[in-house]
Scaffold this motif. Structure first.
Motif, PDB file in Angstrom:
ATOM      1  N   ASN A 101       0.811  -1.224   0.000  1.00 59.92           N
ATOM      2  CA  ASN A 101       0.000   0.000   0.000  1.00 59.92           C
ATOM      3  C   ASN A 101       0.843   1.273   0.000  1.00 59.92           C
ATOM      4  OD1 ASN A 101      -2.341  -1.397  -0.137  1.00 59.92           O
ATOM      5  ND2 ASN A 101      -2.869  -1.197   2.035  1.00 59.92           N
ATOM      6  N   THR A 102       2.151   1.118  -0.236  1.00 56.82           N
ATOM      7  CA  THR A 102       3.024   2.301  -0.295  1.00 56.82           C
ATOM      8  C   THR A 102       3.688   2.356  -1.664  1.00 56.82           C
ATOM      9  OG1 THR A 102       5.069   1.195   0.454  1.00 56.82           O
ATOM     10  CG2 THR A 102       3.561   2.009   2.165  1.00 56.82           C
ATOM     11  N   ILE A 103       3.637   3.508  -2.309  1.00 58.12           N
ATOM     12  CA  ILE A 103       4.368   3.652  -3.571  1.00 58.12           C
ATOM     13  C   ILE A 103       5.299   4.866  -3.520  1.00 58.12           C
ATOM     14  CG2 ILE A 103       2.758   2.392  -5.076  1.00 58.12           C
ATOM     15  CD1 ILE A 103       1.646   5.136  -6.012  1.00 58.12           C
ATOM     16  N   VAL A 104       6.471   4.666  -4.131  1.00 51.39           N
ATOM     17  CA  VAL A 104       7.475   5.715  -4.314  1.00 51.39           C
ATOM     18  C   VAL A 104       7.930   5.535  -5.764  1.00 51.39           C
ATOM     19  CG1 VAL A 104       9.735   6.576  -3.563  1.00 51.39           C
ATOM     20  CG2 VAL A 104       8.230   5.476  -1.883  1.00 51.39           C
ATOM     21  N   PRO A 105       8.137   6.615  -6.522  1.00 54.31           N
ATOM     22  CA  PRO A 105       8.596   6.403  -7.905  1.00 54.31           C
ATOM     23  C   PRO A 105       9.839   5.506  -7.935  1.00 54.31           C
ATOM     24  CG  PRO A 105       8.029   8.707  -7.561  1.00 54.31           C
ATOM     25  CD  PRO A 105       7.972   8.044  -6.204  1.00 54.31           C
ATOM     26  N   PHE A 183      12.623  11.753 -10.307  1.00 56.02           N
ATOM     27  CA  PHE A 183      11.240  11.609 -10.774  1.00 56.02           C
ATOM     28  C   PHE A 183      10.352  12.269  -9.720  1.00 56.02           C
ATOM     29  CE2 PHE A 183      13.508   7.722 -12.202  1.00 56.02           C
ATOM     30  CZ  PHE A 183      13.565   8.056 -13.547  1.00 56.02           C
ATOM     31  N   THR A 184       9.364  13.009 -10.188  1.00 53.57           N
ATOM     32  CA  THR A 184       8.489  13.700  -9.235  1.00 53.57           C
ATOM     33  C   THR A 184       7.045  13.747  -9.731  1.00 53.57           C
ATOM     34  OG1 THR A 184       8.129  15.783  -8.039  1.00 53.57           O
ATOM     35  CG2 THR A 184       9.003  15.996 -10.259  1.00 53.57           C
ATOM     36  N   MET A 185       6.126  13.702  -8.777  1.00 55.02           N
ATOM     37  CA  MET A 185       4.745  14.043  -9.117  1.00 55.02           C
ATOM     38  C   MET A 185       4.778  15.418  -9.779  1.00 55.02           C
ATOM     39  SD  MET A 185       2.365  13.446  -5.784  1.00 55.02           S
ATOM     40  CE  MET A 185       2.194  11.896  -4.917  1.00 55.02           C
ATOM     41  N   GLY A 186       3.853  15.672 -10.686  1.00 57.63           N
ATOM     42  CA  GLY A 186       3.804  16.988 -11.312  1.00 57.63           C
ATOM     43  C   GLY A 186       3.033  17.978 -10.454  1.00 57.63           C
ATOM     44  N   ILE A 187       3.036  19.217 -10.888  1.00 58.10           N
ATOM     45  CA  ILE A 187       2.248  20.245 -10.197  1.00 58.10           C
ATOM     46  C   ILE A 187       0.758  19.883 -10.290  1.00 58.10           C
ATOM     47  CG2 ILE A 187       1.533  22.674 -10.309  1.00 58.10           C
ATOM     48  CD1 ILE A 187       4.303  22.370  -9.097  1.00 58.10           C
TER      49      ILE A 187
END
Ligand code: GLP
Length: 243
Positions: A101-105, A183-187
């Motif tokens: 249940n945990t995600i990281v790029p 890698f990052t989530m976008g705005i």
């Protein structure tokens, strides 16, 4: 412009307790909430408090999901400076959250586009982020969204700014060991969260905090986009509060 709800606290420890209240309140009303999580030194007092409350039986992580903001490109999950390792050490290994249940790029991905698309799809499959935790970089970056000529929408690869590499070299043996990309989530990913919790501590963040909510909205200071989010809570300590 929509102003954030602002809570000014004495110090980082009090920030941790007040920020933990936000998580506790959410988890009590939504036990399977999706948390958007952040790394860096600022959230450490918060994670310490969450672990304490979990051990006291006040917060139950067993149904919680989490999606982290970002990860360095090229670092394996067990690399000492990877953000996956940071999350394991500061939170996941000490609470009942399920690993699946945990995600990281994935810092080691060989197919960047597929990894980023799958990341967005998993967040959507879990119903979207309920509470997105954010720190802030000295150049106004959130996640690893660096100053740019536009606001990037979705999870993507970024080249790190010199200022960020400099700021983060303290965690590595030398500046050459700091990854140059991430890698990052976008705005857009961040702005889609139902609620955003920005935590800022220390006098060195005062000027960027002033620009964030009391300066013009510009992709050159990515955090300024938060002026357009309808549900932002800012918790900052006295040292960082600009007034
Ligand atoms: C890193 C992270 C950000 C974080 C920032 C500030 O670059 N990618 O998510 O907000 O650093 O870190 P600190 O809290 O250590 O000042």
């Amino acid at each position: 412009m929509i102003h954030p709800r602002i809570i000014v606290v004495e110090n980082p420890e009090e920030m941790g307790a007040v920020a933990a209240d936000q998580f506790e309140a959410l988890i009590q009303t939504k036990p399977a909430a999706l948390l958007g999580l952040a790394t860096g030194s600022t959230p450490i007092p918060l994670y310490r408090e969450l672990v304490k409350r979990a051990n006291e039986g006040k917060i139950d992580f067993s149904r919680i999901r989490s999606a982290n903001l970002d990860e360095y490109k090229g670092l394996s999950p067990d690399h000492p400076q990877s953000y996956r390792k940071f999350m394991q050490d500061h939170l996941f290994d000490h609470v009942s959250i399920k690993p699946e249940n945990t995600i990281v790029p994935d810092g080691l991905t060989e197919d960047v586009d597929a990894m980023c698309a799958a990341y967005e799809a998993q967040i959507e499959a879990w119903g979207g982020v309920d509470l997105q935790l954010l720190g802030i970089g000295h150049d106004g970056h959130i996640g690893f969204n660096e100053p740019d000529d536009h606001f990037p929408a979705m999870t993507h690869e970024v080249k790190l700014a010199e200022m960020t590499i400099e700021a983060n070299k303290r965690f590595f043996d030398s500046v050459d060991d700091v990854p140059k990309a991430a890698f990052t989530m976008g705005i857009g990913t961040i702005m889609a969260a139902r609620k955003v919790l920005l935590i800022v501590t220390g006098a060195d963040k005062k000027e960027i905090l002033r620009q964030t909510f009391w300066g013009p909205v510009t992709p050159q200071v990515p955090a300024t986009i938060l002026q357009f989010h309808p549900n932002v809570v800012l918790i900052c300590d006295k040292a960082a509060y600009p007034f």
